[in-house]
Scaffold this motif. Structure first.
Motif, PDB file in Angstrom:
ATOM      1  N   ALA A   1       0.830  -1.207   0.000  1.00  3.33           N
ATOM      2  CA  ALA A   1       0.000   0.000   0.000  1.00  3.33           C
ATOM      3  C   ALA A   1       0.861   1.253   0.000  1.00  3.33           C
ATOM      4  N   GLU A   2       1.972   1.215   0.715  1.00  4.47           N
ATOM      5  CA  GLU A   2       2.865   2.367   0.761  1.00  4.47           C
ATOM      6  C   GLU A   2       3.504   2.600  -0.609  1.00  4.47           C
ATOM      7  N   VAL A   3       3.866   1.506  -1.291  1.00  9.58           N
ATOM      8  CA  VAL A   3       4.461   1.624  -2.628  1.00  9.58           C
ATOM      9  C   VAL A   3       3.430   2.179  -3.610  1.00  9.58           C
ATOM     10  N   GLU A   4       2.207   1.668  -3.545  1.00 10.97           N
ATOM     11  CA  GLU A   4       1.146   2.162  -4.432  1.00 10.97           C
ATOM     12  C   GLU A   4       0.913   3.652  -4.219  1.00 10.97           C
ATOM     13  N   GLN A   5       0.874   4.048  -2.957  1.00  9.03           N
ATOM     14  CA  GLN A   5       0.627   5.459  -2.663  1.00  9.03           C
ATOM     15  C   GLN A   5       1.759   6.340  -3.179  1.00  9.03           C
ATOM     16  N   GLU A   6       2.990   5.848  -3.060  1.00  8.46           N
ATOM     17  CA  GLU A   6       4.140   6.609  -3.561  1.00  8.46           C
ATOM     18  C   GLU A   6       4.057   6.779  -5.071  1.00  8.46           C
TER      19      GLU A   6
ATOM     20  N   VAL B   1       2.746  10.330  -9.817  1.00  8.03           N
ATOM     21  CA  VAL B   1       1.986  10.588 -11.045  1.00  8.03           C
ATOM     22  C   VAL B   1       1.141  11.853 -10.892  1.00  8.03           C
ATOM     23  N   ALA B   2       0.473  11.992  -9.751  1.00  7.59           N
ATOM     24  CA  ALA B   2      -0.376  13.166  -9.533  1.00  7.59           C
ATOM     25  C   ALA B   2       0.422  14.455  -9.607  1.00  7.59           C
ATOM     26  N   THR B   3       1.641  14.427  -9.074  1.00  7.51           N
ATOM     27  CA  THR B   3       2.506  15.609  -9.151  1.00  7.51           C
ATOM     28  C   THR B   3       2.925  15.872 -10.591  1.00  7.51           C
ATOM     29  N   ALA B   4       3.316  14.792 -11.287  1.00  9.19           N
ATOM     30  CA  ALA B   4       3.784  14.942 -12.670  1.00  9.19           C
ATOM     31  C   ALA B   4       2.675  15.451 -13.585  1.00  9.19           C
ATOM     32  N   VAL B   5       1.435  15.047 -13.328  1.00  7.52           N
ATOM     33  CA  VAL B   5       0.310  15.492 -14.156  1.00  7.52           C
ATOM     34  C   VAL B   5       0.242  17.011 -14.202  1.00  7.52           C
ATOM     35  N   HIS B   6       0.578  17.662 -13.101  1.00 11.32           N
ATOM     36  CA  HIS B   6       0.469  19.123 -13.033  1.00 11.32           C
ATOM     37  C   HIS B   6       1.764  19.851 -13.372  1.00 11.32           C
ATOM     38  N   THR B   7       2.848  19.110 -13.554  1.00 11.37           N
ATOM     39  CA  THR B   7       4.128  19.769 -13.858  1.00 11.37           C
ATOM     40  C   THR B   7       4.667  19.431 -15.234  1.00 11.37           C
ATOM     41  N   VAL B   8       4.204  18.334 -15.838  1.00  9.66           N
ATOM     42  CA  VAL B   8       4.713  17.927 -17.138  1.00  9.66           C
ATOM     43  C   VAL B   8       4.218  18.894 -18.215  1.00  9.66           C
ATOM     44  N   ASP B   9       4.983  19.002 -19.280  1.00  8.77           N
ATOM     45  CA  ASP B   9       4.585  19.816 -20.428  1.00  8.77           C
ATOM     46  C   ASP B   9       3.514  19.059 -21.206  1.00  8.77           C
ATOM     47  N   ALA B  10       2.285  19.570 -21.179  1.00  3.00           N
ATOM     48  CA  ALA B  10       1.178  18.874 -21.831  1.00  3.00           C
ATOM     49  C   ALA B  10       1.343  18.797 -23.340  1.00  3.00           C
ATOM     50  N   GLY B  11       2.210  19.592 -23.894  1.00  2.00           N
ATOM     51  CA  GLY B  11       2.428  19.559 -25.338  1.00  2.00           C
ATOM     52  C   GLY B  11       3.591  18.691 -25.760  1.00  2.00           C
ATOM     53  N   ALA B  12       4.263  18.062 -24.803  1.00  2.00           N
ATOM     54  CA  ALA B  12       5.427  17.225 -25.114  1.00  2.00           C
ATOM     55  C   ALA B  12       5.004  15.967 -25.861  1.00  2.00           C
TER      56      ALA B  12
END
Length: 279
Positions: free
Chosen positions: A120-125, A130-141
């Motif tokens: 469960a700890e690994v899944e949460q990590e 992913v949740a952080t990357a969704v908001h920081t990744v370049d959506a046009g990449a």
């Protein structure tokens, strides 16, 4: 329009206590697909010549994972999902993270996870990364989806590496000690690692028939851990209560409670080592 009607489907399970982090997210995602006006995406994102204009988001995810889907279609789908998550927020941020679940399941199935590191700890990590990357990744990449998977992969491998390193550091001072004998307090083997396992075993062997609760009680009396920490260890390690239930009960995140327990178990291991040195 982003919604279309579809036939009713079976209701999703809502027992939060028994769900893993991936299961909880999956059910939230399926609820968006099973709503009276389910969330949809343009069908042309995953089909060259679609027969209909829109698809429900779980259908899009299924098509996204299909081997017949062209790489170019996958890339444009990921770009659109992430763009919506960044610009529109909920529920598209939930959709974006949930789209990664099939790949995350395969990734975690192949992860060499230390026995004392809970799934469960690994899944949460992985989900947090992913949740952080969704908001920081370049959506046009070009490779938006790959960026999300790479973020999750780096996070879980860092977590597993840190867990293995901690276990090795705990074991090193005891490398010259005798092998464990007949008593096997498995709860300490899982919670405090090999070092705590051997210290607890020797303590119990020296003093006779001492159960795990007695060890915790003495640690509390010695102020090595406080009552809340002892209860947390006892309820999750000895009694098998899900961490998610206790987190909801205490009004904190499961991730925070995992860290709290890890710190308490380090204090417990240090206490056991001290007890052994005094004998």
């Amino acid at each position: 329009m982003h919604h279309a009607r579809r036939p009713a489907r079976r209701s999703v399970r809502t027992d939060a206590v028994s769900r893993s982090p991936l299961q909880a997210l999956e059910e939230s995602f399926l609820a968006l697909s099973a709503a009276p006006c389910p969330l949809t995406l343009p069908a042309h994102l995953v089909y060259e010549a679609p027969e209909q204009s829109t698809l429900i988001v779980d259908q899009v995810r299924t098509r996204l994972a299909h081997p017949a889907t062209a790489p170019g279609l996958r890339e444009q789908t990921w770009r659109e999902v992430v763009r919506r998550a960044q610009q529109l927020g909920w529920p598209w941020d939930t959709v974006a993270v949930a789209m990664t679940i099939p790949v995350l399941r395969r990734m975690l199935a192949h992860l060499a996870r230390p026995s004392h590191l809970e799934r469960a700890e690994v899944e949460q990590e992985a989900l947090a990364a992913v949740a952080t990357a969704v908001h920081t990744v370049d959506a046009g990449a070009a490779d938006v989806g790959r960026e999300l998977f790479s973020a999750a992969n780096r996070a879980v491998y860092r977590l597993a590496y840190a867990a293995r390193r901690q276990a090795a550091q705990e074991t090193e001072p005891l490398a010259q000690e005798a092998e464990p004998r007949s008593v096997h307090p498995a709860w300490l083997a899982e919670s405090a690692g090999p070092a705590g396992y051997r210290q607890a075993e020797q303590l119990i062997d020296t003093e006779g028939d001492i159960d795990e609760y007695a060890v915790l009680a003495r640690a509390v009396q010695a102020r090595a851990v406080d009552v809340d920490e002892a209860r947390l260890i006892a309820r999750t390690r000895l009694e098998g209560e899900p961490m998610q239930r206790l987190a909801a009960e205490r009004g904190v995140s499961a991730r925070q409670l995992y860290r709290h327990r890890a710190a308490a178990e380090q204090h417990l291991t240090a206490y056991l080592k001290t007890q052994m040195r005094q004998r």
